[in-house]
Design a protein around this motif. Structure first.
Motif, PDB file in Angstrom:
ATOM      1  N   LYS A  51       8.273   6.713   3.117  1.00 51.74           N
ATOM      2  CA  LYS A  51       7.956   5.964   4.034  1.00 51.74           C
ATOM      3  C   LYS A  51       7.779   4.397   3.893  1.00 51.74           C
ATOM      4  O   LYS A  51       8.479   3.767   4.510  1.00 51.74           O
ATOM      5  CB  LYS A  51       6.549   6.373   4.596  1.00 51.74           C
ATOM      6  N   TYR A  52       7.463   4.295   2.551  1.00 48.98           N
ATOM      7  CA  TYR A  52       7.642   2.856   2.079  1.00 48.98           C
ATOM      8  C   TYR A  52       9.173   2.362   1.914  1.00 48.98           C
ATOM      9  O   TYR A  52       9.475   1.262   2.386  1.00 48.98           O
ATOM     10  CB  TYR A  52       7.068   2.853   0.512  1.00 48.98           C
ATOM     11  N   LEU A  53       9.995   3.063   1.408  1.00 50.28           N
ATOM     12  CA  LEU A  53      11.451   2.891   1.513  1.00 50.28           C
ATOM     13  C   LEU A  53      12.133   2.981   2.848  1.00 50.28           C
ATOM     14  O   LEU A  53      13.124   1.923   3.081  1.00 50.28           O
ATOM     15  CB  LEU A  53      12.320   3.873   0.631  1.00 50.28           C
ATOM     16  N   GLU A  54      11.665   3.729   3.950  1.00 46.11           N
ATOM     17  CA  GLU A  54      12.260   3.550   5.077  1.00 46.11           C
ATOM     18  C   GLU A  54      12.017   2.134   5.911  1.00 46.11           C
ATOM     19  O   GLU A  54      13.017   1.707   6.541  1.00 46.11           O
ATOM     20  CB  GLU A  54      11.504   4.542   6.206  1.00 46.11           C
ATOM     21  N   GLY A  55      11.021   1.532   5.439  1.00 43.75           N
ATOM     22  CA  GLY A  55      10.738   0.084   6.035  1.00 43.75           C
ATOM     23  C   GLY A  55      11.093  -1.015   5.321  1.00 43.75           C
ATOM     24  O   GLY A  55      11.110  -2.050   5.618  1.00 43.75           O
ATOM     25  N   PHE A  56      11.536  -0.666   3.862  1.00 37.67           N
ATOM     26  CA  PHE A  56      11.572  -1.854   3.037  1.00 37.67           C
ATOM     27  C   PHE A  56      12.696  -2.770   3.323  1.00 37.67           C
ATOM     28  O   PHE A  56      12.711  -4.160   3.179  1.00 37.67           O
ATOM     29  CB  PHE A  56      11.726  -1.159   1.578  1.00 37.67           C
ATOM     30  N   ASP A  57      13.980  -2.372   3.711  1.00 40.77           N
ATOM     31  CA  ASP A  57      15.216  -3.177   3.750  1.00 40.77           C
ATOM     32  C   ASP A  57      14.985  -4.102   4.914  1.00 40.77           C
ATOM     33  O   ASP A  57      15.259  -5.214   4.807  1.00 40.77           O
ATOM     34  CB  ASP A  57      16.406  -2.422   3.786  1.00 40.77           C
ATOM     35  N   GLU A  58      14.471  -3.567   6.046  1.00 40.31           N
ATOM     36  CA  GLU A  58      14.257  -4.467   7.216  1.00 40.31           C
ATOM     37  C   GLU A  58      13.305  -5.477   6.843  1.00 40.31           C
ATOM     38  O   GLU A  58      13.591  -6.556   7.467  1.00 40.31           O
ATOM     39  CB  GLU A  58      13.738  -3.559   8.313  1.00 40.31           C
ATOM     40  N   VAL A  59      12.233  -5.228   6.075  1.00 45.05           N
ATOM     41  CA  VAL A  59      11.247  -6.336   5.812  1.00 45.05           C
ATOM     42  C   VAL A  59      11.789  -7.251   4.716  1.00 45.05           C
ATOM     43  O   VAL A  59      11.744  -8.538   4.996  1.00 45.05           O
ATOM     44  CB  VAL A  59      10.029  -5.750   5.412  1.00 45.05           C
ATOM     45  N   PHE A  60      12.393  -6.844   3.396  1.00 42.66           N
ATOM     46  CA  PHE A  60      12.980  -7.219   2.593  1.00 42.66           C
ATOM     47  C   PHE A  60      13.869  -8.232   2.911  1.00 42.66           C
ATOM     48  O   PHE A  60      14.115  -9.634   2.618  1.00 42.66           O
ATOM     49  CB  PHE A  60      13.318  -6.383   1.335  1.00 42.66           C
ATOM     50  N   GLU A  79       2.169  -3.976   5.581  1.00 45.13           N
ATOM     51  CA  GLU A  79       2.403  -2.528   6.288  1.00 45.13           C
ATOM     52  C   GLU A  79       2.766  -1.513   5.390  1.00 45.13           C
ATOM     53  O   GLU A  79       2.512  -0.426   5.650  1.00 45.13           O
ATOM     54  CB  GLU A  79       2.881  -3.167   7.669  1.00 45.13           C
ATOM     55  N   ILE A  80       4.004  -2.013   4.992  1.00 46.26           N
ATOM     56  CA  ILE A  80       4.720  -0.857   4.118  1.00 46.26           C
ATOM     57  C   ILE A  80       4.083  -0.657   2.682  1.00 46.26           C
ATOM     58  O   ILE A  80       4.111   0.453   2.333  1.00 46.26           O
ATOM     59  CB  ILE A  80       6.243  -1.031   4.127  1.00 46.26           C
ATOM     60  N   LEU A  81       3.628  -1.595   2.180  1.00 42.62           N
ATOM     61  CA  LEU A  81       3.210  -1.562   0.804  1.00 42.62           C
ATOM     62  C   LEU A  81       2.071  -0.492   0.471  1.00 42.62           C
ATOM     63  O   LEU A  81       2.041   0.380  -0.326  1.00 42.62           O
ATOM     64  CB  LEU A  81       2.316  -3.027   0.601  1.00 42.62           C
ATOM     65  N   LYS A  82       1.058  -0.148   1.841  1.00 43.52           N
ATOM     66  CA  LYS A  82       0.125   0.776   1.655  1.00 43.52           C
ATOM     67  C   LYS A  82       0.877   2.243   1.319  1.00 43.52           C
ATOM     68  O   LYS A  82       0.158   3.247   0.847  1.00 43.52           O
ATOM     69  CB  LYS A  82      -0.554   0.748   2.988  1.00 43.52           C
ATOM     70  N   HIS A  83       2.186   2.669   1.638  1.00 49.30           N
ATOM     71  CA  HIS A  83       2.709   3.623   1.476  1.00 49.30           C
ATOM     72  C   HIS A  83       3.007   3.882  -0.133  1.00 49.30           C
ATOM     73  O   HIS A  83       2.702   4.787  -0.804  1.00 49.30           O
ATOM     74  CB  HIS A  83       3.845   3.876   2.357  1.00 49.30           C
ATOM     75  N   ARG A  84       3.491   2.740  -0.785  1.00 52.23           N
ATOM     76  CA  ARG A  84       3.787   2.901  -2.069  1.00 52.23           C
ATOM     77  C   ARG A  84       2.609   2.803  -2.822  1.00 52.23           C
ATOM     78  O   ARG A  84       2.489   3.864  -3.673  1.00 52.23           O
ATOM     79  CB  ARG A  84       4.589   1.502  -2.390  1.00 52.23           C
ATOM     80  N   LEU A  85       1.670   2.269  -2.566  1.00 51.20           N
ATOM     81  CA  LEU A  85       0.308   2.225  -3.368  1.00 51.20           C
ATOM     82  C   LEU A  85      -0.270   3.726  -3.179  1.00 51.20           C
ATOM     83  O   LEU A  85      -1.033   4.082  -3.950  1.00 51.20           O
ATOM     84  CB  LEU A  85      -0.583   1.154  -2.937  1.00 51.20           C
ATOM     85  N   LYS A  86      -0.355   4.307  -1.921  1.00 50.40           N
ATOM     86  CA  LYS A  86      -0.678   5.680  -1.977  1.00 50.40           C
ATOM     87  C   LYS A  86       0.165   6.627  -2.517  1.00 50.40           C
ATOM     88  O   LYS A  86      -0.285   7.775  -2.939  1.00 50.40           O
ATOM     89  CB  LYS A  86      -0.838   5.890  -0.375  1.00 50.40           C
ATOM     90  N   ALA A  87       1.389   6.614  -2.713  1.00 54.48           N
ATOM     91  CA  ALA A  87       2.429   7.451  -3.100  1.00 54.48           C
ATOM     92  C   ALA A  87       2.581   7.288  -4.708  1.00 54.48           C
ATOM     93  O   ALA A  87       3.020   8.363  -5.188  1.00 54.48           O
ATOM     94  CB  ALA A  87       3.744   7.298  -2.419  1.00 54.48           C
ATOM     95  N   ALA A  88       2.344   6.341  -5.263  1.00 51.31           N
ATOM     96  CA  ALA A  88       2.653   6.004  -6.678  1.00 51.31           C
ATOM     97  C   ALA A  88       1.628   5.287  -7.272  1.00 51.31           C
ATOM     98  O   ALA A  88       0.841   4.498  -6.976  1.00 51.31           O
ATOM     99  CB  ALA A  88       3.957   5.143  -6.613  1.00 51.31           C
ATOM    100  N   LYS A  89       1.655   5.519  -8.569  1.00 50.35           N
ATOM    101  CA  LYS A  89       1.055   4.725  -9.669  1.00 50.35           C
ATOM    102  C   LYS A  89       1.931   3.338  -9.769  1.00 50.35           C
ATOM    103  O   LYS A  89       3.021   3.573 -10.125  1.00 50.35           O
ATOM    104  CB  LYS A  89       0.716   5.469 -10.943  1.00 50.35           C
ATOM    105  N   CYS A  90       1.359   2.407  -9.753  1.00 49.83           N
ATOM    106  CA  CYS A  90       2.133   1.169  -9.785  1.00 49.83           C
ATOM    107  C   CYS A  90       1.433  -0.130 -10.818  1.00 49.83           C
ATOM    108  O   CYS A  90       0.452  -0.346 -10.410  1.00 49.83           O
ATOM    109  CB  CYS A  90       2.656   0.378  -8.508  1.00 49.83           C
ATOM    110  N   ASP A  91       2.268  -0.543 -11.678  1.00 49.20           N
ATOM    111  CA  ASP A  91       1.926  -1.427 -12.419  1.00 49.20           C
ATOM    112  C   ASP A  91       2.701  -2.840 -12.157  1.00 49.20           C
ATOM    113  O   ASP A  91       4.245  -2.412 -12.251  1.00 49.20           O
ATOM    114  CB  ASP A  91       2.032  -1.271 -13.920  1.00 49.20           C
ATOM    115  N   THR A  92       2.639  -3.708 -11.410  1.00 48.81           N
ATOM    116  CA  THR A  92       3.336  -4.809 -11.012  1.00 48.81           C
ATOM    117  C   THR A  92       2.927  -6.292 -11.532  1.00 48.81           C
ATOM    118  O   THR A  92       1.688  -6.286 -11.836  1.00 48.81           O
ATOM    119  CB  THR A  92       3.285  -4.864  -9.646  1.00 48.81           C
TER     120      THR A  92
END
Length: 96
Positions: A19-28, A76-89
């Protein structure tokens, strides 16, 4: 001065991450950033690496990074990455 957004991501829920990836390119695409690295199998030279993906994105300025990362669309899409993965940024300032 360039800035680099560096992410180490361990995907735990591939469907939610999609879900994160689906919206990423359009936003980025609306912002002035460039991918330098997207690697799902980096070579570990020292220590351990318990992630699924390593990403480096370059921005021409801190303002360009802020415009993307804190935009309504990305949040709006970041919430999907944070829900789906452990992320160190991190955000690192480049050398002049």
């Amino acid at each position: 001065m360039k800035y680099y957004f560096i992410a180490q991501i361990k995907i735990e829920d591939p469907d939610e991450y999609e879900k994160y990836l689906e919206g990423f390119d359009e936003v980025f695409s609306k912002y002035d950033g460039a991918f330098l690295v997207i690697d799902e199998h980096p070579e570990v030279l020292e220590g351990s690496w318990n992630y699924s993906k390593f990403v480096i994105v370059s921005f021409n300025s801190r303002e360009d990074f802020n415009a993307w990362y804190f935009s309504e669309g990305y949040q709006e899409i970041l919430k999907h990455r944070l829900k789906a993965a452990k992320c160190d940024t991190v955000l690192a300032e480049g050398l002049e």
